[in-house]
Design a protein around this motif. Sequence first.
Motif, short mmCIF file in Angstrom:
data_model
loop_
_atom_site.label_atom_id
_atom_site.label_comp_id
_atom_site.label_asym_id
_atom_site.label_seq_id
_atom_site.Cartn_x
_atom_site.Cartn_y
_atom_site.Cartn_z
N VAL A 180 0.84 -1.20 0.00
CA VAL A 180 0.00 0.00 0.00
C VAL A 180 0.87 1.25 0.00
CG1 VAL A 180 -1.65 1.34 1.36
CG2 VAL A 180 -2.01 -1.11 1.05
N THR A 181 1.93 1.24 0.81
CA THR A 181 2.85 2.39 0.84
C THR A 181 3.58 2.54 -0.50
OG1 THR A 181 3.18 2.12 3.22
CG2 THR A 181 4.85 3.38 2.02
N ALA A 182 4.03 1.41 -1.05
CA ALA A 182 4.80 1.44 -2.31
C ALA A 182 3.95 1.86 -3.50
CB ALA A 182 5.41 0.06 -2.57
N SER A 183 2.63 1.68 -3.41
CA SER A 183 1.76 1.98 -4.55
C SER A 183 1.74 3.47 -4.91
CB SER A 183 0.33 1.50 -4.28
OG SER A 183 -0.28 2.29 -3.26
N ALA A 184 2.19 4.32 -3.98
CA ALA A 184 2.26 5.75 -4.26
C ALA A 184 3.62 6.14 -4.83
CB ALA A 184 1.98 6.55 -2.99
N VAL A 217 -9.41 -7.24 -6.62
CA VAL A 217 -9.69 -6.40 -5.45
C VAL A 217 -8.41 -5.67 -5.06
CG1 VAL A 217 -10.44 -6.36 -3.04
CG2 VAL A 217 -11.42 -8.04 -4.63
N ARG A 218 -8.49 -4.35 -4.97
CA ARG A 218 -7.31 -3.55 -4.64
C ARG A 218 -6.79 -3.93 -3.25
NH1 ARG A 218 -6.05 1.33 -7.02
NH2 ARG A 218 -6.91 0.31 -8.86
N VAL A 219 -5.46 -4.09 -3.13
CA VAL A 219 -4.85 -4.45 -1.86
C VAL A 219 -5.10 -3.34 -0.84
CG1 VAL A 219 -2.65 -4.95 -0.70
CG2 VAL A 219 -3.06 -5.81 -3.01
N ARG A 261 -2.48 2.37 -6.55
CA ARG A 261 -2.47 1.74 -7.87
C ARG A 261 -2.31 0.24 -7.69
NH1 ARG A 261 2.17 2.44 -10.64
NH2 ARG A 261 3.35 2.81 -8.74
N ASP A 262 -2.63 -0.53 -8.71
CA ASP A 262 -2.30 -1.95 -8.74
C ASP A 262 -0.85 -2.07 -9.20
OD1 ASP A 262 -2.09 -4.69 -9.05
OD2 ASP A 262 -3.20 -4.72 -10.93
N ILE A 263 0.05 -2.49 -8.32
CA ILE A 263 1.48 -2.53 -8.69
C ILE A 263 2.05 -3.95 -8.64
CG2 ILE A 263 1.89 -0.16 -7.93
CD1 ILE A 263 3.36 -1.39 -5.46
N GLN A 265 1.38 0.12 -15.62
CA GLN A 265 1.64 0.52 -14.24
C GLN A 265 2.51 1.77 -14.20
OE1 GLN A 265 3.15 -2.98 -12.26
NE2 GLN A 265 1.16 -4.00 -12.24
N LEU A 266 3.50 1.83 -15.08
CA LEU A 266 4.33 3.03 -15.15
C LEU A 266 3.48 4.23 -15.56
CD1 LEU A 266 7.88 3.41 -16.61
CD2 LEU A 266 6.09 4.91 -17.45
N LEU A 267 2.64 4.06 -16.58
CA LEU A 267 1.80 5.16 -17.04
C LEU A 267 0.83 5.61 -15.95
CD1 LEU A 267 0.98 4.01 -20.70
CD2 LEU A 267 2.45 5.91 -20.01
N SER A 268 0.31 4.66 -15.17
CA SER A 268 -0.64 5.04 -14.11
C SER A 268 0.05 5.89 -13.06
CB SER A 268 -1.27 3.79 -13.48
OG SER A 268 -0.37 3.12 -12.64
#
Length: 545
Positions: free
Chosen positions: A450-454, A480-482, A491-493, A527-530
Motif C-alpha cells: 500500500v505504501t509502495a503503490s504511491a 480487489v485492490r490491496v 495503484r495496482d502494482i 503501471q508506469l503510465l498510471s
Amino acid sequence: MASPGALEPATGSVPGTKVELTVSCRNLLDMDTFSKSDPVVVLFVQGSGSSEWKEFGRTEVIDNTLNPDFVRKFVLDYYFEEKQNLRFDVYNVDSKSCSILKQDFLGQAFVALGEVIGSQRGRLERALTGVPGKRCGTILLLAEELSNCRDIVTMQLCANKLDKKDFFGKSDPFLVFYRSNEDGTFTICHKTEVVKNTLNPVWQPFTIPVRALCNGDYDRTVKIDVYDWDRDGSHDFIGEFATSYRELSRAQSQFTVYEVLNPRKKCKKKKYVNSGTVTLLSFSVESEFTFVDYIRGGTQLNFTVAIDFTASNGMPSQPTSLHYASPYQLSAYALALKAVGEIIQDYDSDKLFPAYGFGAKLPPDGKISHQFPLNNNADNPSCAGIEGVLESYLQSLRTVQLYGPTNFAPVINQVAGAAAQVTDGSQYHVLLIITDGVISDMLQTKEAIVTASALPMSIIIVGVGPAEFEAMEELDGDEVRVSSRGRYAERDIVQFVPFRDYVDDSGNQVLSMARLAKDVLAEIPEQLLSYMKTHDIKPHRADPQ
C-alpha cells in the motif's frame, strides 16, 4: 517503406505501439573493384520463443557508397513484454538476382528492439561482424514511435429548452455521440450520463480519445443524438445535430450553440423551429502519453531481484531441490530470473542490478536475514548484468544455510526506500521476487505494498514449485485492490504468476522463458503510465541532437 508487420507474438498479444526503424551504415567493406559497394540491409526477426529467423523486409539498394543512409524504413509492432530479437544482414548487390544469397555478404548485427528504444535518444550504433579477419564497419539504428493520433479531448455540453417527453414530468435527457464511417454509416462512440427531470440539462465533462471520435480525420462528421431516458429502454428521440472535430475545436474560445432538430417534426409542422439547443461549454485537447514517450524522454527502469532462500526449497545439492542446477538445465529460479531480467536490462543504462536473498542463515554466526546482498557487499549490492546476478545467486547457494520464514516486507520496503528518493518520473523501479511458497508476513507485506503503490515502482512475484499460491493471488490487485488497516493501494502494482503454468511440455526452456516474460512484464507499461498520470508527470522531450 517496408510493409508494417508483427514479430509474430503469441495469440492475443496487443502491440504497445508501432515503431519505425531508420537504418544507416558507416565504413562498410568495399567489395567492388572499380567502385564502392552497393549496399542493402535485410532485416530478419525471430518469433516469440522461437529460434528461427524470418526475413521481415529490405531497405532499398544505394549505389556506390560505404556510408549509406537508407530511406526505406522498417515498421515494427513493439511489445514491451517480449524480447524481440532482430538481425540485420548487410549485402553488396552485385547481380540482378533476387536471391540475397547470391550477393556479397558485408556483415551482420544482432540487437533486441528494446535495446534500440532504451538507448539514448532512441539511437544505437552496433559493430557489424561476420567476415573473418575484416573490420566490417557499423550499423546505426534510430527508433521513432509512429504518431497515431494520441490526443484526448475533454468537453462539456449543456442544453436549453429541450422538448418535453414525459407525461408527468420533464424529460430525462442524455446525448449519444456517433462517428461517421467511410461507407456513410455511423458507429457509436460515447454516451453521456442521464440528467433527470429537466429541459435544461448540464452534463458532466467527459474525456474521449480523438481516434474514437473521428479516427484522426478532423473533418469527418460527428453526429450527436439527444434522447429522453425511459426506464424500459425505449428511449424517446428528441432530436439530433451534426458537427466535426475541427468545428468543435474552434469553439474553445467561444460558446457554440447547435440547434437540435427532429426530422419527423420538421416534416409535419410548418412552424417547427427546433427541439431545443445544445451549447458546447468547454473543449480542450491534450496528448495521451505512451510508455515509449517516457523511455525516450529518459525514464530509466531500475531492476532489483529478491530470491527465496528458505528451507522449503530443498537442499540445493539435491536434484529434488528447486534451487538445483544440473549441468544441462537451469533451475526454475535461474530460468525466471533470466526470462524477466534479459528484457528489463535493455531499459537500464548502467546494467547494474541490486540482488538480494531472504530467509537464510548467514555465516559466520548463523543470523537470519530477509534482505542480504547476493554479492555479499552490503555497501553496494549491485551485480553487473543478469549474468552477474546469476553468478552471485549460485555463489550464495554455496555459502548460506536455507532456513526461513518467508518474509517479503523487508525487501519491498528496501526498494520502496530507493524509489522514494526520486519521484520526478526519471526513475522507475521494478522488483522481481522469486519464491516457492506461503508468505509468512502477509499483514506487513500488504502494508508495504500500500505504501509502495504511491511510489514509482512495480512488483513482480514468480511462484516456483508445486505449492498452492492463494495468498499471492490476494496481493495481485487485479480483482480487489490491496488494502491495509483501512488504506487502499493507490495503484495496482503487483503481478503474480506461477512458473509451472509456463513450463513447456517438450522441455523447451527458451519457450518457457518467453511465455513467462510475456505475461509477467505485460502490465509494467500500464503501471508506469498510471504512476505518471496520477502524479501529473509528463515525459521530457527527447533531445533531437
